[in-house]
Design a protein around this motif. Structure first.
Motif, PDB file in Angstrom:
ATOM      1  N   GLY A 121      12.380 -27.764 -34.064  1.00 30.33           N
ATOM      2  CA  GLY A 121      11.784 -26.571 -34.654  1.00 30.33           C
ATOM      3  C   GLY A 121      10.870 -25.804 -33.727  1.00 30.33           C
ATOM      4  O   GLY A 121      10.964 -25.858 -32.498  1.00 30.33           O
ATOM      5  N   ILE A 122       9.951 -25.090 -34.356  1.00 34.71           N
ATOM      6  CA  ILE A 122       9.046 -24.186 -33.635  1.00 34.71           C
ATOM      7  C   ILE A 122       8.146 -24.943 -32.662  1.00 34.71           C
ATOM      8  O   ILE A 122       7.934 -24.496 -31.537  1.00 34.71           O
ATOM      9  N   HIS A 123       7.638 -26.101 -33.073  1.00 33.41           N
ATOM     10  CA  HIS A 123       6.736 -26.858 -32.196  1.00 33.41           C
ATOM     11  C   HIS A 123       7.468 -27.323 -30.938  1.00 33.41           C
ATOM     12  O   HIS A 123       6.912 -27.278 -29.834  1.00 33.41           O
ATOM     13  N   ALA A 124       8.702 -27.741 -31.101  1.00 32.56           N
ATOM     14  CA  ALA A 124       9.488 -28.162 -29.934  1.00 32.56           C
ATOM     15  C   ALA A 124       9.746 -26.971 -29.018  1.00 32.56           C
ATOM     16  O   ALA A 124       9.682 -27.095 -27.785  1.00 32.56           O
TER      17      ALA A 124
ATOM     18  N   ARG B 234       8.531 -24.169 -23.954  1.00 34.08           N
ATOM     19  CA  ARG B 234       8.063 -22.966 -23.243  1.00 34.08           C
ATOM     20  C   ARG B 234       6.851 -23.281 -22.369  1.00 34.08           C
ATOM     21  O   ARG B 234       6.740 -22.788 -21.249  1.00 34.08           O
ATOM     22  N   ALA B 235       5.935 -24.112 -22.890  1.00 36.68           N
ATOM     23  CA  ALA B 235       4.771 -24.506 -22.094  1.00 36.68           C
ATOM     24  C   ALA B 235       5.212 -25.323 -20.880  1.00 36.68           C
ATOM     25  O   ALA B 235       4.678 -25.148 -19.769  1.00 36.68           O
TER      26      ALA B 235
ATOM     27  N   GLU C  92       7.315 -23.573 -13.657  1.00 37.70           N
ATOM     28  CA  GLU C  92       7.393 -22.342 -12.854  1.00 37.70           C
ATOM     29  C   GLU C  92       6.173 -22.204 -11.962  1.00 37.70           C
ATOM     30  O   GLU C  92       6.276 -21.797 -10.801  1.00 37.70           O
ATOM     31  N   GLU C  93       5.002 -22.548 -12.492  1.00 37.82           N
ATOM     32  CA  GLU C  93       3.772 -22.483 -11.695  1.00 37.82           C
ATOM     33  C   GLU C  93       3.835 -23.500 -10.556  1.00 37.82           C
ATOM     34  O   GLU C  93       3.472 -23.194  -9.411  1.00 37.82           O
ATOM     35  N   GLU C  94       4.287 -24.702 -10.859  1.00 33.92           N
ATOM     36  CA  GLU C  94       4.419 -25.732  -9.825  1.00 33.92           C
ATOM     37  C   GLU C  94       5.422 -25.282  -8.754  1.00 33.92           C
ATOM     38  O   GLU C  94       5.200 -25.473  -7.560  1.00 33.92           O
TER      39      GLU C  94
END
Length: 92
Positions: A23-26, A31-32, A38-40
């Protein structure tokens, strides 16, 4: 009546799917995780670019080559003065 039952069943299914493991939490967690990766990746790309520049300087710049050699061999030029400072962590 059948349409109302189908609508209720559809609403129940949607609620279960949105709150379930997919669901939404997954979705937010993924996304996080994507943002962190991406930052790494950007940090690693910068580090690679810096190392490529250093390699280029070591290959083509005689002054950089000399400094690196002197640093690794702990040697100095004739006439250079070396200062040895007392260890700040180990006072005598």
């Amino acid at each position: 009546m059948a349409a109302l039952a189908a609508l209720i069943a559809l609403a129940a299914y949607a609620t279960i799917m949105l709150r379930g493991s997919q669901g939404i939490h997954a979705l937010q967690a993924k996304r996080a995780q994507i943002r962190a990766l991406e930052e790494e990746n950007a940090n690693l790309s910068r580090a690679i670019a810096e190392k490529k520049q250093r390699i280029d300087r070591l290959l083509h710049d005689p002054n950089t080559q000399e400094l690196e050699i002197r640093k690794r061999t702990k040697m100095q030029r004739q006439g250079d003065t070396q200062f040895v400072l007392p260890d700040a962590h180990n006072p005598s």
